[in-house]
Design an enzyme around this catalytic site. Structure first.
Site: not given
Ligand code: NAD
Length: 493
Positions: A394, A263, A297, A187
């Site tokens: 962040e 992650e 991240c 997804k």
């Molecule tokens: P997010 O948590 O809002 O979304 C990530 C994913 O989760 C998306 O596909 C989103 O549609 C989905 N999602 C949102 N709400 C959900 C729910 N209730 N249940 C299931 N899925 C849901 O994060 P984002 O804004 O897309 O990405 C940024 C974040 O990701 C930052 O905090 C960043 O640090 C982190 N990140 C971490 C890594 C790592 O490897 N540690 C890598 C890249 C990004």
């Protein structure tokens, strides 16, 4: 810095699939609903993709479950060769994929190409790892029986990925899962589904059997993933995204006691000790901060610099930031594209505003760019006081807040003063200090005189509230393997 910004798209969207990929077939959502994918560089509509619901998600898991036994029994070499062919196709089509990525996510074409190469390398690496899965054979210490230890695929997986690296955050999971013999439902983030759909097409061309990989695009992320997490046929979830959503998924995963990899968010400290080579520190800072417009991240979130070199470091960094060209990611000469959406830009503004109110000074930048697209000027903040929110949260944007320290203990304390623990950066020329401080930093990864840590051959991941599990390296495939032990009774002769 140039003041006028070119926000027009200089490329059109390449031909890319815009349907769900389920059981090897492209199809619409059962409801017929769709949603729009937007170009963050100017707000234009790019494409419409299906808005999958519970029924579609279940159909995707049905396909993954149906394919699991056959896929697990497929020869490792065959699994590896599919990955290898996909690596080659992604590499050949890098320009086309970069256009898709830049248009849906915003970063410059050069940055998109860099991500795509990095993403493809996970396929090459795991094509090589597929044939190296092995076990152990030993004699029980008391004799009389033999212990056979084998590795088997975990089973059907759910992958939820973020928008900031639309391809690489997927291939870090898909590569090892394919190599291990797992099937999956992916997804992607609703802001950037097109890169993942393009990748699904490439994997199908490479010979991936129907149902091994399924992609569902949706705006109802919670509902779709909640349905799959509650389904007892799912065996694993791997999530990349915010700590907040990660916590919720871990809670939901408890119901079926799933294998979990997380992650999550980062709040990377960038430490410049007084003996650092400042040229290398500034170069490292440009990479650690400005890669992906700060939307990473692993991005350096805060700079802790020894008092004796803080002014010079800030001046040099500000000069470099000031020379960057903002523009649509597809425009010639663009260094810095837009942020992904208005909410992300508002958060950046809020954190900068809070720091300035508390006494920090923006020596360069410190403001949004009006007009179409979600642009924010690269910003260096000096004199950032302890209580500023930007040191704790962040920022996910092109902002470098600098605060000073007087000794090593103070630097380490400041670095570790966060619930997150993904990456830290350390610049020093003293080997003893480099080792000592690296050992004291509470993070899963350390960039030592290096502004980038990501490498497909290395175990990427965090500790504390940055999650658990590792992606990449020899460790990455273990996330997709179960250990089974068989006790063999061997009668004495
Ligand atoms: P997010 O948590 O809002 O979304 C990530 C994913 O989760 C998306 O596909 C989103 O549609 C989905 N999602 C949102 N709400 C959900 C729910 N209730 N249940 C299931 N899925 C849901 O994060 P984002 O804004 O897309 O990405 C940024 C974040 O990701 C930052 O905090 C960043 O640090 C982190 N990140 C971490 C890594 C790592 O490897 N540690 C890598 C890249 C990004």
């Amino acid at each position: 810095m140039s003041t006028s910004i070119d926000t027009s798209a200089h490329l059109s969207l390449p031909d890319v699939p815009t349907q769900l990929f389920v059981g090897g077939r492209w199809r619409d959502a059962a409801s017929g609903e769709t949603f729009t994918v937007e170009d963050p560089g100017n707000g234009d509509d790019l494409a419409r993709v299906p808005d999958a619901g519970v029924e579609d998600a279940t159909a995707a898991l049905d396909a993954a479950v149906a394919a699991q036994a056959g896929w697990a029994a497929t020869a490792p070499r065959e699994r590896g060769e599919i990955l290898r062919r996909a690596f080659e196709t992604v590499t050949e089509r890098i320009d086309e994929l970069a256009a898709v990525m830049t248009l849906e996510m915003g970063k410059s074409l050069a940055e998109s190409r860099a991500e795509i190469s990095y993403a493809a390398e996970f396929f090459r690496w795991y094509s090589e790892e597929a044939v190296r899965i092995s076990g152990r054979w030993s004699t029980a210490p008391a004799g009389g029986s033999r212990l056979l230890t084998m590795k088997q695929p975990v089973g059907p997986c759910l992958f939820v990925t973020p928008w900031n690296f639309p391809l690489a955050m997927g291939t870090r999971k898909i590569g090892p899962a394919i190599a291990a013999g797992c099937t999956m439902v992916v997804k992607p983030a609703s802001a950037t589904p097109l890169s993942m759909l393009a990748l699904a097409g490439i994997l199908a061309e490479a010979g991936l059997p129907d149902g091994v990989l399924n992609v569902v695009t949706t705006r109802s992320s919670g509902e779709v993933s909640g349905t799959l997490l509650a389904d007892p046929r799912l065996r694993k979830v791997s999530f990349t995204g915010s700590t907040e959503v990660g916590r919720r998924i871990v809670e939901q995963s408890a119901q079926n006691l799933l294998r979990v990899s997380m992650e999550l968010g980062g709040n990377a400290p960038f430490l410049v000790l007084e003996d650092a080579d400042l040229d290398r520190a500034v170069e490292g800072a440009m990479l650690a901060k400005m890669r992906n417009v700060g939307e990473a991240c692993t991005a350096a979130n805060r700079f802790h610099v020894h008092r004796s070199v803080a002014d010079e470091f800030a001046t040099r960094l500000a000069e470099r930031f000031d020379a960057l060209t903002l523009g649509h990611g597809t425009a010639e000469g663009t260094d810095v594209g837009p942020l992904v959406d208005d909410a992300t830009r508002e958060k950046v503004e809020e954190l900068v505003g809070d720091a300035v109110e508390r006494g920090a000074e923006a020596v360069v930048g410190g403001e949004r760019v009006d007009g179409p697209g979600y642009f924010y000027r690269p910003t260096v903040l000096t004199g950032v006081p302890d209580g500023a929110r930007i040191l704790r949260e962040e920022v996910f944007g092109p902002v470098a807040p600098i605060s000073v320290f007087d000794d090593e203990d103070e630097a380490v304390r400041a670095a570790n003063d966060t619930e997150l623990g993904l990456t830290a950066y350390l610049f020093t020329q003293d080997l003893d200090r480099a080792i000592r401080v690296s050992e004291r930093l509470e993070t899963g990864m350390v960039g030592l005189n290096a502004g980038i840590v990501s490498n497909p051959a290395a175990p990427f991941g965090g500790i504390k509230a940055s999650g658990f599990g590792r992606e990449g390296g020899a460790e990455g495939i273990e996330e997709y393997l179960e250990t089974k032990y068989v006790a063999l009774a061997v009668p004495e002769r």
